[in-house]
Design a protein around this motif. Sequence first.
Motif, mmCIF file in Angstrom:
data_model
loop_
_atom_site.group_PDB
_atom_site.id
_atom_site.type_symbol
_atom_site.label_atom_id
_atom_site.label_comp_id
_atom_site.label_asym_id
_atom_site.label_seq_id
_atom_site.Cartn_x
_atom_site.Cartn_y
_atom_site.Cartn_z
ATOM 1 N N THR A 166 -7.839 -4.695 -12.247
ATOM 2 C CA THR A 166 -6.723 -3.747 -12.187
ATOM 3 C C THR A 166 -5.494 -4.504 -11.687
ATOM 4 O OG1 THR A 166 -7.191 -3.152 -9.931
ATOM 5 C CG2 THR A 166 -8.261 -1.852 -11.622
ATOM 6 N N SER A 167 -4.343 -3.997 -12.032
ATOM 7 C CA SER A 167 -3.096 -4.717 -11.797
ATOM 8 C C SER A 167 -2.936 -5.199 -10.351
ATOM 9 C CB SER A 167 -1.934 -3.809 -12.160
ATOM 10 O OG SER A 167 -0.745 -4.345 -11.680
ATOM 11 N N ILE B 73 -0.182 -3.405 -8.529
ATOM 12 C CA ILE B 73 -0.552 -2.062 -8.096
ATOM 13 C C ILE B 73 -1.483 -2.105 -6.889
ATOM 14 C CG2 ILE B 73 -1.964 -0.105 -8.869
ATOM 15 C CD1 ILE B 73 -0.125 0.038 -11.211
ATOM 16 N N TYR C 75 0.714 -2.659 -4.042
ATOM 17 C CA TYR C 75 1.434 -1.410 -3.819
ATOM 18 C C TYR C 75 0.568 -0.409 -3.056
ATOM 19 C CZ TYR C 75 2.963 3.285 -5.184
ATOM 20 O OH TYR C 75 3.311 4.592 -5.180
ATOM 21 N N ASN D 27 1.716 5.959 -8.693
ATOM 22 C CA ASN D 27 0.310 6.276 -8.440
ATOM 23 C C ASN D 27 -0.356 6.812 -9.699
ATOM 24 O OD1 ASN D 27 1.369 6.056 -5.723
ATOM 25 N ND2 ASN D 27 -0.559 6.965 -5.096
ATOM 26 N N LEU E 1 0.541 6.245 -12.818
ATOM 27 C CA LEU E 1 0.400 5.113 -13.733
ATOM 28 C C LEU E 1 -0.799 4.253 -13.334
ATOM 29 C CD1 LEU E 1 1.737 3.380 -16.024
ATOM 30 C CD2 LEU E 1 2.801 2.093 -14.190
ATOM 31 N N ALA E 2 -0.898 3.982 -12.024
ATOM 32 C CA ALA E 2 -1.998 3.163 -11.525
ATOM 33 C C ALA E 2 -3.329 3.812 -11.861
ATOM 34 C CB ALA E 2 -1.865 2.982 -10.018
ATOM 35 N N MET F 32 -4.212 3.236 -15.460
ATOM 36 C CA MET F 32 -4.630 1.854 -15.692
ATOM 37 C C MET F 32 -6.021 1.594 -15.120
ATOM 38 S SD MET F 32 -0.979 0.032 -15.029
ATOM 39 C CE MET F 32 -1.391 -1.661 -15.301
ATOM 40 N N ILE F 33 -6.255 2.122 -13.912
ATOM 41 C CA ILE F 33 -7.561 1.902 -13.272
ATOM 42 C C ILE F 33 -8.667 2.559 -14.103
ATOM 43 C CG2 ILE F 33 -8.958 2.475 -11.249
ATOM 44 C CD1 ILE F 33 -6.297 2.193 -9.629
#
Lengths: 305, 271
Positions: free
Chosen positions: A133-134, A137, A140, B239, B241-242, B245-246
Motif C-alpha cells: 500500500t502507498s 499514505i 500520512y 482517508n 482514497l487510502a 487503494m488498500i
Amino acid sequence: MITIRQLPQLLRKESRSLIIAVPWLWLALFFILPFLYILKISLAEPQLAQPPYTDLIQTDGEGLVTVLLNFANYMLIWEDSLYLDAFVGSLKVAGVSTILCLLVGYPMAYGIARAPVHMRLPLLMLIILPFWTSFLIRVYAWMGILKSNGLLNNMLMWLGVIDEPLDILYTPIAIYIGVVYSYLPFLILPLYATLVKLDNTLLEAAADLGCRPFKQFLTITLPQSVPGILAGGMLVFIPVMGEFVIPDLLGGPDSLMIGKLLWTEFFNNKDWPLASSLAAVLLVALIIPFMLMRHFERKSEEGQA
Amino acid sequence: MRKRSTFLLTAMIMGYAFLYIPIFSLVAYSFNESRLVTVWSGFSTKWYAALLENDALLDAAWLSIKVAAINASCAIVLGTLAALALVKLKGKRGTRSLGVMVTAPLVMPEVITGLSLLLLFVAMETMLGWPAGRGQTTIILAHVTFSMAYVTVIVQSRLANMDQSLEEAAMDLGAKPLKVFFAITLPIISPALIAGWLLAFTLSMDDLVVANFVSGPGATTLPMVVYSSVRLGVSPQINALATIMISVVAIAVLIGGIITWRQEKRNTQRH
C-alpha cells in the motif's frame, strides 16, 4: 567467412549478448550516466536561465576554450554548519532507526522462521502486505495517530496515563516511528531468509549438552545471522540517509536531514548546482555501506548454495 | 523453551499490531462524518462521494495508472532479461557489472535518483531534442529504471530456484533455446512475472520524489496531489482514497497469496 552451418550458433551467441546488453545499456544510460551529470552540474554556478546553471566549457569568439570549475558549493557544504548538521542529522536518524528496526524486526523474523512450515508463508505475506500500500499514505496514517488530538493521545488520555496531550508529531520521535514503520519489511525479509536456513543440528547438540535457550541464541543463532543482519540493516540505512517524505511530513520544520535540504535547495531556492553537490557528497558517503551490503548479500547467498 | 516462545509470541503480536493499527485507523476514519479526522461523530460515506467529484485528483489518478501500467510492462521485459543474464549467463562478460548496477537502484535514495535523472533529461533535450519537455515520458523512463531492479530480484530468485532438468531435457530432445524459453522457462517463472509486474505497478503508483523531480508542469501524478493535500494537514478525503487503494491491494494480494499457497501445498503433497 561464415558458413550457413555456423549461422545458428552465431545467432545464439548474438542473442546471448543481447540479453546482457539491453538491460546493461539501459542502466548505464539511465542510472550511471546521470551520476556524471550530478558531478558536472555540482561544479557549475547557478544562474537565472533555462537550465539554471552555467556551462562548464565556454568558448569565446577567438576559439579559446576555457573550462570553469566552481568548487564553491563543496566549500560551502564544508564550511556552513547547516549542511554538516544535516549530514549528521541524517546519519543519526538512519543509524538509530536501523537499530530500532533490528530490535523490532529480529524477534519477528526469528518467530516466523521458527513457526510451523504452513504458517510461514501467510505470516510473511502479512509483513509484505503493508509494503504494497502507498508509502505516502502509510506515513500520512501516522499524522492522524500522532497529532495532539490524534488517536494515540486520545487513547492515553482516556486511559488516564496522561492529562495533557503529548507533542509527538513534528518531533524527532515521529520521524523514528515513521522510518521504522516504513522500512521494517526491508529488514525482516532478508533476516528471515538467513534465519530459516540455519542448521538446527547445532542448536539440538547445544541443548543436549545442557545449554540454556538464551545462551544458545547468543552463541549459535546470533553469530550465524550476522550476514542477514548487515544486509538487511544496510537495506534500511542507505535509503533512509536520503529520506525526504518522512522528515517532511512527520518531522518539524527544524528537522534537519540531507534529503530534505537537497529538496529545499532544488525546489525552493532553485539552486541546482548546490543540490547536485549535496547529492554528490551523499552518493560518495553511501558507497561504503553499499559495498558492505553487496558483500554480505553475497555471503548469505553463498550460505544458501 | 516455553519462556522463549512466550517472548517471541508477544513480540510478534506487538509487531503485527504496529504494522496494522495505522492501516485500520485510516480505514475506520474514512467513514467518519466529522471533518476532524480523529473525532468520531457518526458513520458516513460522504468523503467517498466528495472524492468522485474531485476532478484534479481523478485526472492525476488516471495519469498515474497509465504511467504505472506502461512502466510495469517495460520493467518486466528489462528485468526478466537482466535476471536471465544474471542466472543463465553468469560469468559472461558484463554480468558482474550488471549485477552491481541492478542492485544499486534498490537502495539509492530517491532524491539522488530523481535529481540525477532530471539533469540527464535536461542534457539529452539540449543535445538530442528528446525527450522534448518533461512529463509523462520522463516519468515513465525514470520509473522503469528503478522498477526493473525490483523485477530482476524477483525473477532472479525464481530462476535460480527452478528445476533445471526440464530445460535440459527439452534441449536434449533438440528444442531450440528460444522455444525452450517460451515453452518451459516462461510458464515456470510466470508467477514471478505477475508478482514483478504488480510490484512495478505499485512502485510507480506510489512514487512522489522521483516523479516530482522529472515531471513538468503538465503532468501531475496522484502522489503529488495527495502530498500537497496532506502537507496542509489531515483530510478525510485522503482517508477515503487510502481505503480504496488498500482494498484493491488487499484483494489482489489475497488472491495471489491463495494461489501460491495452494500451489505450494500441491507441490509438498506431490513430493
